[in-house]
Design an enzyme around this catalytic site. Structure first.
Site, PDB file in Angstrom:
ATOM      1  N   ASP A  42       1.015  -0.959   0.190  1.00 18.26           N
ATOM      2  CA  ASP A  42       0.066  -0.028   0.054  1.00 18.26           C
ATOM      3  C   ASP A  42       0.834   1.237  -0.048  1.00 18.26           C
ATOM      4  OD1 ASP A  42      -3.105   0.990   0.890  1.00 18.26           O
ATOM      5  OD2 ASP A  42      -1.396   2.208   1.665  1.00 18.26           O
ATOM      6  N   TYR A  47       2.337   9.942   0.177  1.00 14.83           N
ATOM      7  CA  TYR A  47       3.454   9.448   0.984  1.00 14.83           C
ATOM      8  C   TYR A  47       4.852  10.145   0.307  1.00 14.83           C
ATOM      9  CZ  TYR A  47      -0.016   6.444   2.885  1.00 14.83           C
ATOM     10  OH  TYR A  47      -1.130   5.690   3.348  1.00 14.83           O
ATOM     11  N   LYS A  72      -3.231   6.065  -3.635  1.00 11.19           N
ATOM     12  CA  LYS A  72      -4.101   6.889  -3.083  1.00 11.19           C
ATOM     13  C   LYS A  72      -4.111   8.146  -3.920  1.00 11.19           C
ATOM     14  CE  LYS A  72      -3.564   5.314   1.085  1.00 11.19           C
ATOM     15  NZ  LYS A  72      -2.799   4.331   0.978  1.00 11.19           N
ATOM     16  N   HIS A 105      -7.957   9.401  -1.157  1.00  8.27           N
ATOM     17  CA  HIS A 105      -7.311   9.263   0.138  1.00  8.27           C
ATOM     18  C   HIS A 105      -8.188   9.879   1.178  1.00  8.27           C
ATOM     19  CE1 HIS A 105      -2.841   9.039   1.837  1.00  8.27           C
ATOM     20  NE2 HIS A 105      -3.826   8.566   2.707  1.00  8.27           N
TER      21      HIS A 105
END
Length: 276
Positions: A42, A47, A72, A105
């Site tokens: 994931d 990120y 996401k 997200h």
């Protein structure tokens, strides 16, 4: 590896969360996790590690089609047009033709949900993602998203652990055939691991506290957990939860901890509303 089937998505019940993992360390940990048996990874545009995650996928030596990969889209990029471009950019960063699951997200207070869900459906229809879903959606938002989506939604990824009651979200997702994917499933560890309910089960089964908590997750209908660790040994341990089962009284004792309603992983970018 056990899987959760959610509206056609066959999701490995334990995945590797990669939030905060960066650079060469992220690449090494992702590759090592896959080599130790993980088949679910994931990541997210937010990120800022998609390149490193993609490098880990390639370094693992495991064929791409054996890995269930999720990314996401940032809440600021979920307008019609921006969302599709965001997923395209994620694919380029990871260096894959498509992801297995693309998620919104966070919902937006300013961008209409109908617009975002329309764009998300186009991502699936164009083959950029095999499956689509949402993250951090309330019960009401899940119901709205399902009603708006022409394609089935595979999951709602939310914070979930024994300190946080998500019964409403669980019920909504089950009603719609969706999985609940638990982020921060271990509640960051220390305080949870010292609880008598966790410690007693760990001693009884000869397992680590983390393995007990992850078993609690996967033993619930339709629940997937994506623990994150920067320790390769712990990453490998976190996958070894399919060779034992918690008794009903052990499950109940862990679930009883949810009376605390203790949210661990609120982020600076989270909306101001209560997500439970």
């Amino acid at each position: 590896m056990h899987h959760v089937n959610a509206n056609g998505a066959n999701i490995p019940a334990i995945g590797l969360g990669t939030w905060t993992l960066m650079g060469e360390a992220a690449t090494r940990l992702v590759a090592g996790a896959i080599q130790s048996g993980y088949r679910h990874v994931d990541t997210a545009a937010m990120y800022e590690n998609e390149e490193a995650v993609g490098a880990g996928l390639r370094a693992s030596g495991v064929p791409r089609d054996e890995i269930f990969l999720t990314t996401k889209v940032k809440p600021s990029e979920i307008t019609d047009g921006d969302l599709q471009r965001s997923v395209e950019a994620s694919l380029k960063r990871v260096q894959v033709d498509r992801v297995d699951l693309a998620l919104i997200h966070w919902p937006s207070k300013t961008i209409p949900l109908a617009e975002s869900i329309k764009a998300l459906n186009e991502v699936k229809d164009r083959g950029l993602a095999r499956h689509i879903g949402v993250s951090n959606f309330t019960v009401a938002m899940v119901d709205q998203a399902v009603a708006l989506s022409l394609n089935p939604l595979a999951c709602n990824q939310v914070e979930y652990h024994p300190f946080l009651n998500q019964d409403g979200v669980l019920a909504a997702c089950r009603r719609h055939g969706m999985a609940v994917v638990s982020y921060c499933p271990l509640a960051r560890g220390s305080e949870l691991f010292s609880q008598p309910a966790v410690a007693a089960a760990a001693a009884r089964h000869g397992k680590t506290p983390a393995q007990i908590v992850l078993r609690w997750h996967v033993q619930q209908e339709g629940v997937v957990a994506i623990p994150r660790s920067s320790n390769a040994d712990r990453i490998a341990q976190n996958l070894r939860v399919f060779d034992f089962a918690l008794e009903a009284d052990e499950m109940a004792a862990l679930s009883a901890l949810r009376a605390r309603q203790h949210r661990i992983c609120d982020f600076e970018f989270s909306p101001a509303w209560d997500m439970v």
